[in-house]
Design an enzyme around this catalytic site. Structure first.
Site, PDB file in Angstrom:
ATOM      1  N   GLN A 195       0.813  -1.218   0.000  1.00 28.05           N
ATOM      2  CA  GLN A 195       0.000   0.000   0.000  1.00 28.05           C
ATOM      3  C   GLN A 195       0.844   1.264   0.000  1.00 28.05           C
ATOM      4  OE1 GLN A 195      -1.113   0.933   4.542  1.00 28.05           O
ATOM      5  NE2 GLN A 195      -1.786  -1.113   3.890  1.00 28.05           N
TER       6      GLN A 195
ATOM      7  N   GLU B 148      -4.215   3.662  -0.033  1.00 27.73           N
ATOM      8  CA  GLU B 148      -4.891   3.885   1.248  1.00 27.73           C
ATOM      9  C   GLU B 148      -5.134   5.384   1.432  1.00 27.73           C
ATOM     10  OE1 GLU B 148      -4.011   3.495   6.075  1.00 27.73           O
ATOM     11  OE2 GLU B 148      -2.575   2.707   4.611  1.00 27.73           O
TER      12      GLU B 148
ATOM     13  N   HIS C  37       4.638  11.087  -6.462  1.00 26.71           N
ATOM     14  CA  HIS C  37       3.388  10.734  -7.121  1.00 26.71           C
ATOM     15  C   HIS C  37       3.132   9.236  -7.024  1.00 26.71           C
ATOM     16  CE1 HIS C  37       6.536  10.103 -10.226  1.00 26.71           C
ATOM     17  NE2 HIS C  37       5.792   9.067 -10.571  1.00 26.71           N
TER      18      HIS C  37
ATOM     19  N   GLU D  17       0.853   9.893 -12.075  1.00 23.69           N
ATOM     20  CA  GLU D  17       1.457   9.707 -13.397  1.00 23.69           C
ATOM     21  C   GLU D  17       0.601   8.729 -14.198  1.00 23.69           C
ATOM     22  OE1 GLU D  17       5.741   8.571 -15.517  1.00 23.69           O
ATOM     23  OE2 GLU D  17       5.455   8.249 -13.359  1.00 23.69           O
TER      24      GLU D  17
END
Length: 235
Positions: free
Chosen positions: A79, A145, A173, A219
């Site tokens: 995550q 998350e 990002h 992205e």
């Protein structure tokens, strides 16, 4: 050590030869050692050397370990967490625009925050039991998350979270693979998504950056174009 040094030297030779060939193709190919069979042998040697010491090898990446500790064999990246101001706005963006599903929600009443786990998993395989579904969610890869601290969505004094792309820079990002970066960006534009960079902008073409409701960068790329765009950096 000797094998590593040879491999590393072979890789450096391969890069130098390739660069010279690209810059001076006619002059380069006229050299006797690179004509006909000689050129074929040279290419086979350089190809072998590059396999022995690729750009991703420990020889070319100080600090990188070639062997993986047996204790880490079951590890995987599960995550990435970002904090959001308003879950209603964020859930709309990530489900309607980005196509993600809500895998699991956890509410911590005493500490007054909620966690939303989003991803691209098939929900038909998710358990119906809420506790078992938590275990299932934490067994999925590449989950996003979202953390919501209760009250930020209605707090007039709340300031936006730092997205990592202004000073002091840190987090950059997340990245999403799409089928076609150009078609995806046309759709994003029609939906009013804010762009940081469109596919035709900047020096690196065929990739894009968009913003989510909290200003975090995403992205956008497809596998075909990203390989072509980064080809010169890959060898």
């Amino acid at each position: 050590m000797a094998g590593s040094s040879i491999a590393s030297a072979g890789f450096r030779i391969h890069r130098a030869v390739r660069a010279a060939h690209l810059m001076f193709p006619q002059s380069f190919s006229s050299l006797p050692m690179f004509k006909n069979e000689g050129f074929g042998k040279a290419r086979r040697f350089l190809s072998t050397a590059s396999v022995m010491a690729s750009k991703e090898s420990p020889e070319n990446n100080p600090g990188l370990h070639a062997s993986v500790d047996e204790a880490t064999k079951g590890y995987f990246l599960q995550q990435t967490m970002v904090r959001v101001k308003d879950p209603k706005v964020s859930l709309d963006f990530y489900s309607r625009i980005m196509g993600m599903s809500l895998l699991k929600r956890l509410d911590f009443e005493e500490m007054k925050f909620s966690l939303y786990f989003l991803g691209y998993e098939d929900l038909s395989s998710a358990p119906t039991n809420p506790v078992e579904r938590t275990a299932w969610t934490f067994g999925q890869k590449a989950v996003l998350e979202l953390t919501h601290n209760w009250g930020t969505e209605t707090d007039p004094d709340f300031k936006a979270y730092h997205n990592g792309n202004s000073e002091p820079r840190g987090f950059g990002h997340i990245g999403i693979t799409v089928d076609d970066v150009h078609k995806a960006c046309e759709r994003f534009e029609s939906l009013g998504v804010q762009f940081v960079k469109k596919p035709a902008d900047g020096k690196i073409k065929d990739i894009a950056f968009i913003k989510d409701p909290d200003g975090y960068w995403i992205e956008i790329f497809d596998t075909r174009n990203i390989a072509k765009t980064t080809a010169s950096a890959a060898v």
